[in-house]
Design an enzyme around this catalytic site. Sequence first.
Site, short mmCIF file in Angstrom:
data_model
loop_
_atom_site.label_atom_id
_atom_site.label_comp_id
_atom_site.label_asym_id
_atom_site.label_seq_id
_atom_site.Cartn_x
_atom_site.Cartn_y
_atom_site.Cartn_z
N TYR A 196 17.90 1.12 1.97
CA TYR A 196 17.42 2.02 3.03
C TYR A 196 17.38 1.26 4.36
CZ TYR A 196 14.09 4.95 5.62
OH TYR A 196 13.47 5.73 6.58
N THR A 221 4.21 12.41 4.70
CA THR A 221 4.88 13.71 4.50
C THR A 221 4.60 14.27 3.10
OG1 THR A 221 6.88 12.56 3.84
CG2 THR A 221 6.76 13.25 6.13
N VAL A 270 4.67 7.93 8.61
CA VAL A 270 4.27 9.35 8.61
C VAL A 270 4.02 9.81 7.17
CG1 VAL A 270 4.86 11.67 9.39
CG2 VAL A 270 5.79 9.68 10.60
N ASN A 281 17.78 14.36 11.68
CA ASN A 281 16.55 13.97 10.98
C ASN A 281 16.77 13.66 9.50
OD1 ASN A 281 13.46 14.13 10.34
ND2 ASN A 281 14.42 15.69 9.06
N ASP A 294 24.71 19.98 3.54
CA ASP A 294 24.36 18.63 3.13
C ASP A 294 25.05 17.71 4.14
OD1 ASP A 294 24.49 16.05 1.76
OD2 ASP A 294 23.86 17.14 -0.03
N ILE A 335 9.21 15.72 8.22
CA ILE A 335 9.28 15.63 9.68
C ILE A 335 10.23 16.70 10.24
CG2 ILE A 335 9.94 14.10 11.59
CD1 ILE A 335 9.05 11.72 9.75
N SER A 367 14.48 3.90 11.51
CA SER A 367 13.23 3.38 10.93
C SER A 367 13.00 1.96 11.41
CB SER A 367 13.36 3.38 9.40
OG SER A 367 12.29 2.64 8.86
N LYS A 412 19.65 1.95 7.76
CA LYS A 412 19.06 2.33 9.05
C LYS A 412 19.46 1.33 10.14
CE LYS A 412 16.62 6.10 8.02
NZ LYS A 412 16.89 7.43 8.57
#
Length: 265
Positions: free
Chosen positions: A162, A197, A195, A84, A56, A13, A143, A166
């Site tokens: 994760y 990717t 999405v 992002n 990073d 993305i 997310s 988020k």
Amino acid sequence: MSSYVVTGASRGIGLEFVKQLSANSENKVFALVRSKATATRLEALSRNNITILEADVTDPKALQLAAAEVSKATNNKLDYLINNAGSSTDPGLTLDQFPSPEAVEKDLLDNFKSNTIGVVHTTNAFLPLLKNGSTKKVLTLSSGLGDLEVTVAGEYVGRVSYSISKAALNMVVAKYAAQYKAEGFVFLAICPGGVDTSETSKSEPTAETLKENKMFLSTATKLAPDFKGPITPQESVKMQLDVFNRWTVEETGAFVSHFGNKQWL
Ligand SMILES: NC(=O)c1ccc[n+]([C@@H]2O[C@H](COP(=O)([O-])OP(=O)(O)OC[C@H]3O[C@@H](n4cnc5c(N)ncnc54)[C@H](OP(=O)(O)O)[C@@H]3O)[C@@H](O)[C@H]2O)c1
């Protein structure tokens, strides 16, 4: 002329944000990548208004150096920051299935470092420039998996660290929004949708990832029976930019989808 910084711009993305934003030759786009050596797709765009910088997001010193480079090129200003960069471990385990307390702690911390603290380091590095910018807008990729209601309603027990990172990220965005609303800043947390990717991904998905994807699809169809499968990065970024461009300071601190509401898929 508007200036943009996009993190995690080597692929997925982030790469698409750089493509769409740099298509307007009036824009100056600073594309932050972990390593220039692996940013071949970005290099291949070969547009004069793209500057590739290494940082990073878990490395505050590298981010400060990148901010200094941007500052030199823009006379100490930045209009838009797009947070992002993000990563996800896919252990395929629920919170109580990790083999040891150390293992669950490591997984939580790894995700928290890149997805939550990384955004704090990035935002702090670029805030001085954003304060001098003409728009003061910050878009942060969150997310729908960080949505508490969806997790319970969809009985989605996967991607634990994760999802937690988020959910915490949404609070990061809310904190900056609360602090900087009076200065006219717009902070927005957005879910890009589901999405695909894979076209620009670094490696083939692991068995755990495929298992997680299956679990996610079952949740997705439970929550959104009309879900037709993932959208392309092109579609997602176009929709996200439409939402971001129309978002105002009155609505700062929100967490929405690429539709601009709580419809995640
Ligand atoms: N795709 C989806 O369906 C989806 C859904 C919801 C949310 N999101 C969020 O959208 C964002 C972009 O996702 P994506 O699907 O495009 O992911 P992706 O294809 O895996 O790309 C991730 C990008 O982030 C970079 N990155 C990861 N960790 C980093 C770090 N510590 N420092 C700097 N860069 C780092 C990667 O760089 P390298 O090339 O060096 O690895 C890569 O450029 C993420 O925040 C993700 O959580 C995606």
